[in-house]
Design a protein around this motif. Structure first.
Motif, PDB file in Angstrom:
ATOM      1  N   SER A 362       0.777  -1.263  -0.075  1.00  0.00           N
ATOM      2  CA  SER A 362       0.053   0.007  -0.025  1.00  0.00           C
ATOM      3  C   SER A 362       0.853   1.307   0.029  1.00  0.00           C
ATOM      4  O   SER A 362       1.910   1.227   0.485  1.00  0.00           O
ATOM      5  CB  SER A 362      -0.890  -0.242   1.193  1.00  0.00           C
ATOM      6  OG  SER A 362      -1.827  -1.333   1.136  1.00  0.00           O
ATOM      7  N   SER A 363       0.254   2.637  -0.488  1.00  0.00           N
ATOM      8  CA  SER A 363       1.170   3.471  -0.584  1.00  0.00           C
ATOM      9  C   SER A 363       0.499   4.636   0.210  1.00  0.00           C
ATOM     10  O   SER A 363       0.234   5.665  -0.214  1.00  0.00           O
ATOM     11  CB  SER A 363       1.353   4.052  -1.990  1.00  0.00           C
ATOM     12  OG  SER A 363       0.099   3.979  -2.795  1.00  0.00           O
ATOM     13  N   TYR A 364       0.180   4.339   1.496  1.00  0.00           N
ATOM     14  CA  TYR A 364      -0.819   5.476   2.239  1.00  0.00           C
ATOM     15  C   TYR A 364       0.446   6.442   2.885  1.00  0.00           C
ATOM     16  O   TYR A 364       1.557   6.262   2.766  1.00  0.00           O
ATOM     17  CB  TYR A 364      -1.152   4.620   3.523  1.00  0.00           C
ATOM     18  CG  TYR A 364      -2.077   3.517   3.297  1.00  0.00           C
ATOM     19  CD1 TYR A 364      -3.241   3.696   2.328  1.00  0.00           C
ATOM     20  CD2 TYR A 364      -1.999   2.504   4.095  1.00  0.00           C
ATOM     21  CE1 TYR A 364      -3.967   2.635   2.363  1.00  0.00           C
ATOM     22  CE2 TYR A 364      -2.973   1.383   3.806  1.00  0.00           C
ATOM     23  CZ  TYR A 364      -3.893   1.511   2.940  1.00  0.00           C
ATOM     24  OH  TYR A 364      -4.593   0.283   2.693  1.00  0.00           O
ATOM     25  N   LYS A 365      -0.158   7.662   2.771  1.00  0.00           N
ATOM     26  CA  LYS A 365       0.820   8.705   3.255  1.00  0.00           C
ATOM     27  C   LYS A 365       0.974   8.633   5.026  1.00  0.00           C
ATOM     28  O   LYS A 365       0.040   9.511   5.472  1.00  0.00           O
ATOM     29  CB  LYS A 365       0.362  10.069   2.815  1.00  0.00           C
ATOM     30  CG  LYS A 365       1.477  11.118   2.835  1.00  0.00           C
ATOM     31  CD  LYS A 365       0.926  12.448   2.698  1.00  0.00           C
ATOM     32  CE  LYS A 365       1.853  13.774   2.995  1.00  0.00           C
ATOM     33  NZ  LYS A 365       1.579  14.823   2.563  1.00  0.00           N
ATOM     34  N   THR A 366       1.657   8.075   5.461  1.00  0.00           N
ATOM     35  CA  THR A 366       1.704   7.911   6.780  1.00  0.00           C
ATOM     36  C   THR A 366       2.668   8.777   7.680  1.00  0.00           C
ATOM     37  O   THR A 366       3.558   9.462   7.109  1.00  0.00           O
ATOM     38  CB  THR A 366       2.055   6.487   7.243  1.00  0.00           C
ATOM     39  OG1 THR A 366       3.258   6.051   6.606  1.00  0.00           O
ATOM     40  CG2 THR A 366       1.068   5.442   6.947  1.00  0.00           C
TER      41      THR A 366
END
Lengths: 366, 120
Positions: A362-366
């Motif tokens: 996944s490429s969530y902006k954490t």
């Protein structure tokens, strides 16, 4: 489809060449002119706009809201900070999952987004289970999801401050389209946003987003293959009233303190599964050939075995993987990564291997 | 070219009949991701399920349009199932049949009748 409800974006869908299907009582776009495959890939490389207005939006209001909701879910909500959202599920007395949802602390209240097919039952469940908290179903708002690597830039043209948001933040922003309740989340494995917008300005907001060349409309068909690649569960397929969160491999979504002690429904069974391990587990499955192994495909330990060791609960072609992918439940003895199994498709046993989830990081902006 | 109510097209090529699915069918199916072809050489009866096509949405069967023998299959489709969407009437032919009696084709729809059938 006379009895089906329409979302505020129905006309816009039709204008973009939507093919409609009945879904949870709504007439929803399964795809647009581009088709499922292109819509899927576009979301991964640019930005897809989804209408998820059929989902239930619920506000829980009252000083005891977080404490009271904790009696219905295994999640910790009293420690959920204002402006933050969390994945949760309602459990029953057997520790099974009644629905999965997103729940946010907006400071003055809690905001929950629940599955369309479960919303009536969920609202009744909350009204019965929350003694002092007011349960208000929001029916005058639409819900859009904007997902993909170019989602941030597209939304920032209309609401510049969203660039400051991190994964699972939720904020209210004034805009030309009224007050927007924006969370940095979604269900595709991509960075992106879910935007609750007043129903009467929903189409205008959608048009403003679609005016950006980076944004294209995406239907429920691609939403399903995107969430499957991301290893995310579809309620009713991968989760139901008989699956515990531990079996569903969702232990990560139960905060530590609530694994030890719990006054939520089904704690005893969930605790038992946590301590002793469940008899079955949700796993990723990679068929060797191109043939998709769809929901219901029985899984066997060897080519001639007569008793299945599990079954597929979601399966499709993964456009970004370029191969068939599935999720399903198998006996714990067969759940280790790399275990070879056989799926029976149209009377033939085809090889399939247990694999890690998600299928794609996944490429969530954490 | 002849057409069936199952949305197949049939084209006579020398002494064989080439079979594929129509543009209408390929559009309705959506993106094709898998094609399972039969072994060539088998005798089939009309309406036998001979090919499985899986799209992003679901699995569908192609039925034998007439009695006969399947003598050749288009193996390109195994590696490139999307060809069914790109060129259903040409490159994406599915199989070739040898018929005992070519006159059965006379009972099938012509293009005008098929267009009428699908309401085009």
């Amino acid at each position: 489809m006379a009895d089906l409800k329409k979302t505020p974006l129905y006309d816009l869908h039709a204008e973009f060449g939507a093919k409609f299907v009945p879904f949870a009582g709504y007439e929803m776009p399964v795809q647009y002119a581009a088709g499922v495959m292109k819509e899927h890939l576009w979301t991964r490389e640019s930005a897809g706009l989804f209408d998820v207005s059929h989902m239930g939006q619920v506000i829980l209001h009252g000083p005891q809201a977080a404490a009271e909701v904790e009696a219905l879910v295994p999640q910790a909500l009293q420690t959920l900070k204002p402006g933050r959202q969390r994945y949760a599920f309602f459990t029953n007395d057997a520790g099974g999952i009644l629905d999965d949802l997103m729940i946010a602390n907006r400071g003055d209240d809690l905001f929950a987004v629940v599955n369309a097919a479960c919303k009536t039952a969920d609202i009744a469940h909350m009204r019965a289970g929350l003694p002092t908290t007011q349960v208000q179903e929001i029916t005058d708002r639409a819900l859009l999801a904007l997902q993909g690597p170019r989602a941030e830039a597209a939304l920032a043209r209309l609401v510049p401050d969203v660039v400051e948001m991190r994964f699972m933040d939720i904020q209210t922003h004034a805009s030309d389209f009224g007050a927007l309740w924006i969370s940095r989340s979604g269900y595709t494995g991509e960075d992106g946003f879910e935007i609750s917008v007043p129903a009467d300005s929903a189409a205008a907001l959608a048009r403003a987003l679609l005016a950006d060349d980076a944004v294209a409309p995406v239907g429920l068909g691609a939403r399903d293959s995107l969430r499957l690649e991301a290893g995310l569960c579809l309620y009713g397929a991968d989760l139901d009233e008989t699956t515990t969160p531990v079996e569903a491999n969702l232990t990560w979504a139960i905060q530590k303190a609530r694994r030890e002690t719990g006054d939520y429904p089904g704690f005893a069974r969930i605790r038992h599964h946590l301590v002793d391990g469940p008899a079955r587990l949700r796993v990723g499955l990679r068929p060797e050939g191109r043939a998709p192994m769809r929901a219901g495909t029985p899984l066997f330990a060897d080519e001639d075995a007569t008793t299945p060791v599990g079954a597929v609960t979601s399966g499709a072609h993964g456009p970004s993987i370029g191969a068939a992918i599935s999720m399903g439940y198998v006996g714990t003895a067969h759940a280790s990564l790399g275990t070879p199994l056989w799926g029976e498709v149209r009377g033939k046993r085809l090889p399939v291997t247990v694999c890690d989830l998600p299928f794609r990081p996944s490429s969530y902006k954490t | 070219m002849k057409f069936t109510e199952e949305h197949e097209w049939l084209r006579v090529e020398d002494d064989l009949v080439v079979v594929g699915i129509t543009e209408h069918a390929s559009t309705q199916l959506g993106d094709v991701v898998f094609v399972e072809l039969p072994e060539p050489g088998g005798e089939v009866a009309k309406d036998d399920e001979v090919v499985v096509i899986e799209s992003v949405k679901a699995a569908s069967d192609i039925l034998a349009p007439v009695d006969g023998e399947i003598v050749e299959i288009n193996e390109t489709l195994t590696d490139n199932p999307a060809l069914i969407n790109e060129d259903p009437l040409g490159e994406a032919w599915v199989f070739k049949m040898k018929l005992a009696d070519m006159s059965v084709l006379d009972g099938l729809m012509d293009e005008a009748a098929y267009k009428d059938f699908i309401g085009a």
